[in-house]
Write an enzyme that holds these catalytic residues in place. Structure first.
Site, PDB file in Angstrom:
ATOM      1  N   SER A   1      29.801  18.017  46.469  1.00 46.79           N
ATOM      2  CA  SER A   1      29.141  16.704  46.437  1.00 46.79           C
ATOM      3  C   SER A   1      27.662  16.909  46.154  1.00 46.79           C
ATOM      4  O   SER A   1      27.105  17.982  46.455  1.00 46.79           O
ATOM      5  CB  SER A   1      29.289  16.020  47.798  1.00 46.79           C
ATOM      6  OG  SER A   1      28.424  14.897  47.883  1.00 46.79           O
TER       7      SER A   1
ATOM      8  N   TYR B   1      29.011  15.836  56.876  1.00 46.91           N
ATOM      9  CA  TYR B   1      29.462  15.900  55.473  1.00 46.91           C
ATOM     10  C   TYR B   1      28.552  16.839  54.670  1.00 46.91           C
ATOM     11  O   TYR B   1      29.027  17.698  53.920  1.00 46.91           O
ATOM     12  CB  TYR B   1      29.447  14.491  54.895  1.00 46.91           C
ATOM     13  CG  TYR B   1      29.961  14.367  53.481  1.00 46.91           C
ATOM     14  CD1 TYR B   1      31.297  14.628  53.174  1.00 46.91           C
ATOM     15  CD2 TYR B   1      29.113  13.974  52.441  1.00 46.91           C
ATOM     16  CE1 TYR B   1      31.776  14.491  51.874  1.00 46.91           C
ATOM     17  CE2 TYR B   1      29.586  13.833  51.139  1.00 46.91           C
ATOM     18  CZ  TYR B   1      30.913  14.096  50.860  1.00 46.91           C
ATOM     19  OH  TYR B   1      31.381  13.966  49.570  1.00 46.91           O
TER      20      TYR B   1
HETATM   21  P1  NAD Z   1      39.502   9.341  48.217  1.00 49.60           P
HETATM   22  O1  NAD Z   1      39.443   9.018  49.684  1.00 49.60           O
HETATM   23  O2  NAD Z   1      39.565   8.195  47.250  1.00 49.60           O
HETATM   24  O3  NAD Z   1      40.733  10.329  47.938  1.00 49.60           O
HETATM   25  C1  NAD Z   1      40.877  11.490  48.743  1.00 49.60           C
HETATM   26  C2  NAD Z   1      42.311  11.977  48.699  1.00 49.60           C
HETATM   27  O4  NAD Z   1      42.394  13.124  49.570  1.00 49.60           O
HETATM   28  C3  NAD Z   1      43.310  10.939  49.236  1.00 49.60           C
HETATM   29  O5  NAD Z   1      44.429  10.834  48.369  1.00 49.60           O
HETATM   30  C4  NAD Z   1      43.703  11.495  50.615  1.00 49.60           C
HETATM   31  O6  NAD Z   1      45.033  11.168  50.999  1.00 49.60           O
HETATM   32  C5  NAD Z   1      43.547  13.013  50.388  1.00 49.60           C
HETATM   33  N1  NAD Z   1      43.367  13.740  51.652  1.00 49.60           N
HETATM   34  C6  NAD Z   1      42.553  13.396  52.701  1.00 49.60           C
HETATM   35  N2  NAD Z   1      42.723  14.270  53.715  1.00 49.60           N
HETATM   36  C7  NAD Z   1      43.634  15.187  53.295  1.00 49.60           C
HETATM   37  C8  NAD Z   1      44.242  16.324  53.899  1.00 49.60           C
HETATM   38  N3  NAD Z   1      43.952  16.678  55.168  1.00 49.60           N
HETATM   39  N4  NAD Z   1      45.135  17.040  53.188  1.00 49.60           N
HETATM   40  C9  NAD Z   1      45.468  16.674  51.914  1.00 49.60           C
HETATM   41  N5  NAD Z   1      44.965  15.583  51.303  1.00 49.60           N
HETATM   42  C10 NAD Z   1      44.042  14.863  51.978  1.00 49.60           C
HETATM   43  O7  NAD Z   1      38.222  10.271  47.935  1.00 49.60           O
HETATM   44  P2  NAD Z   1      37.456  10.572  46.559  1.00 49.60           P
HETATM   45  O8  NAD Z   1      36.291   9.660  46.494  1.00 49.60           O
HETATM   46  O9  NAD Z   1      38.400  10.667  45.433  1.00 49.60           O
HETATM   47  O10 NAD Z   1      36.879  12.030  46.910  1.00 49.60           O
HETATM   48  C11 NAD Z   1      37.530  13.224  46.494  1.00 49.60           C
HETATM   49  C12 NAD Z   1      36.581  14.389  46.686  1.00 49.60           C
HETATM   50  O11 NAD Z   1      35.377  14.158  45.961  1.00 49.60           O
HETATM   51  C13 NAD Z   1      36.161  14.613  48.145  1.00 49.60           C
HETATM   52  O12 NAD Z   1      36.077  15.993  48.405  1.00 49.60           O
HETATM   53  C14 NAD Z   1      34.796  13.969  48.212  1.00 49.60           C
HETATM   54  O13 NAD Z   1      33.978  14.533  49.210  1.00 49.60           O
HETATM   55  C15 NAD Z   1      34.272  14.291  46.826  1.00 49.60           C
HETATM   56  N6  NAD Z   1      33.197  13.368  46.387  1.00 49.60           N
HETATM   57  C16 NAD Z   1      33.431  12.040  46.169  1.00 49.60           C
HETATM   58  C17 NAD Z   1      32.393  11.220  45.735  1.00 49.60           C
HETATM   59  C18 NAD Z   1      32.569   9.743  45.458  1.00 49.60           C
HETATM   60  O14 NAD Z   1      31.561   9.030  45.238  1.00 49.60           O
HETATM   61  N7  NAD Z   1      33.770   9.214  45.399  1.00 49.60           N
HETATM   62  C19 NAD Z   1      31.113  11.771  45.535  1.00 49.60           C
HETATM   63  C20 NAD Z   1      30.899  13.122  45.780  1.00 49.60           C
HETATM   64  C21 NAD Z   1      31.955  13.917  46.196  1.00 49.60           C
END
Ligand code: NAD
Length: 261
Positions: free
Chosen positions: A142, A155
């Site tokens: 991130s 985080y």
């Molecule tokens: P999201 O919540 O939309 O999707 C996350 C997915 O991970 C879900 O399908 C959930 O079921 C799965 N998950 C959660 N816990 C789990 C576990 N214990 N085992 C297996 N699967 C699990 O999140 P997102 O926004 O798509 O984020 C995905 C990644 O990107 C994360 O690591 C997040 O930190 C990172 N990220 C997201 C953003 C953003 O703005 N969306 C920005 C920076 C980083």
């Protein structure tokens, strides 16, 4: 020949959001996909939808908090596709909470998913990548690993740990032909991001302000992250390892935010 033809990729958390976007981009390039997600409903739904493009998509219910669950997922992947070429450690959660209110349970849960999960998944794919003398591990970190906000200590610590671990793993595994990189996304339009907007007290204003933070005046899509992940998974990125790449539409390029610039 598509860029990931005959390659097998495990993508954790691919039931929705960024993980699903990466799966869609990989599929277009011909990869075999394992959706390793803890959410059964989203996992099967995504499997069915992606199978309209290719049969080589399997959902394996996986909780990255559990080493047994990860071992089972890795063994089943090898049973199905006989190899593992790419691991995308994407599953993650956030806790945005004041230090006073954050609990030890919040700490343990987030660290176990966002930091220990990538460590354990990498550990258990290693024997297969080592045997193939090739592999690409892509950690979805991130921009909070680089610069952060108040009340995001847990985080930010986890994602900072992911970036540091990426560098060390790259040094440890380079001798086996395994490359390890991290993508550090900024705001990305996912269900998680949409929920965060809904929870804010003025969705329209917050969204306008968020877009304005970006040099490009808009935020990333899961496909933007997927396109970079495809590159990191191919031989085009054959000399790329140990990198933490910020992909945020120019948010981090700015010295400070002001209405004057
Ligand atoms: P999201 O919540 O939309 O999707 C996350 C997915 O991970 C879900 O399908 C959930 O079921 C799965 N998950 C959660 N816990 C789990 C576990 N214990 N085992 C297996 N699967 C699990 O999140 P997102 O926004 O798509 O984020 C995905 C990644 O990107 C994360 O690591 C997040 O930190 C990172 N990220 C997201 C953003 C953003 O703005 N969306 C920005 C920076 C980083």
């Amino acid at each position: 020949m598509r860029r990931l033809e005959n390659r097998t990729a495990i993508i954790t958390g691919a039931g929705r959001g960024i993980g699903r976007g990466i799966a869609e981009c990989f599929l277009k390039e011909g990869a075999n996909i394992i959706i390793a997600d803890c959410n059964q409903e989203e996992g099967f739904k995504t499997q069915e939808e992606l199978r309209q493009q290719s049969e080589n998509v399997y959902f394996i219910q996986t909780d990255v908090k559990s080493e047994d669950s990860i071992k089972n997922m890795v063994n089943r992947t090898v049973d199905i596709f006989e190899r593992i070429d790419i691991l995308v450690n994407n599953a993650g959660i956030t806790v945005f909470e004041t230090l006073e209110n954050a609990t030890i349970e919040d700490w343990d849960n987030l660290i176990n998913i966002d930091l220990r999960g990538p460590f354990l998944c990498s550990k258990h794919v290693l024997p297969y990548m080592k045997k193939q003398k090739k592999g690409s591990i892509i950690n979805i970190s991130s921009n909070h690993a680089v610069a952060t906000l108040p009340d995001t200590e847990i985080y930010a610590a986890a994602k900072g740990g992911v970036n540091a671990m990426t560098r060390s793993l790259a040094l440890s595994l380079g001798r086996y032909g395994i490359r390890v990189n991290a993508i550090c996304p900024g705001f990305t339009d996912t269900p998680h991001y949409r929920q965060w907007l809904e929870d804010s007290n003025n969705k329209e204003r917050v969204e306008r302000e968020v877009k304005n933070l970006h040099a490009l005046k808009t935020y990333c899509t899961p496909e933007d992250i997927g396109n970079l992940a495809v590159y990191l998974g191919t031989e085009e990125a054959g000399m790329m390892t140990g990198e933490n790449i910020v992909l945020d539409g120019g948010v981090a390029a700015r010295l400070y935010h002001s209405k004057y610039c």
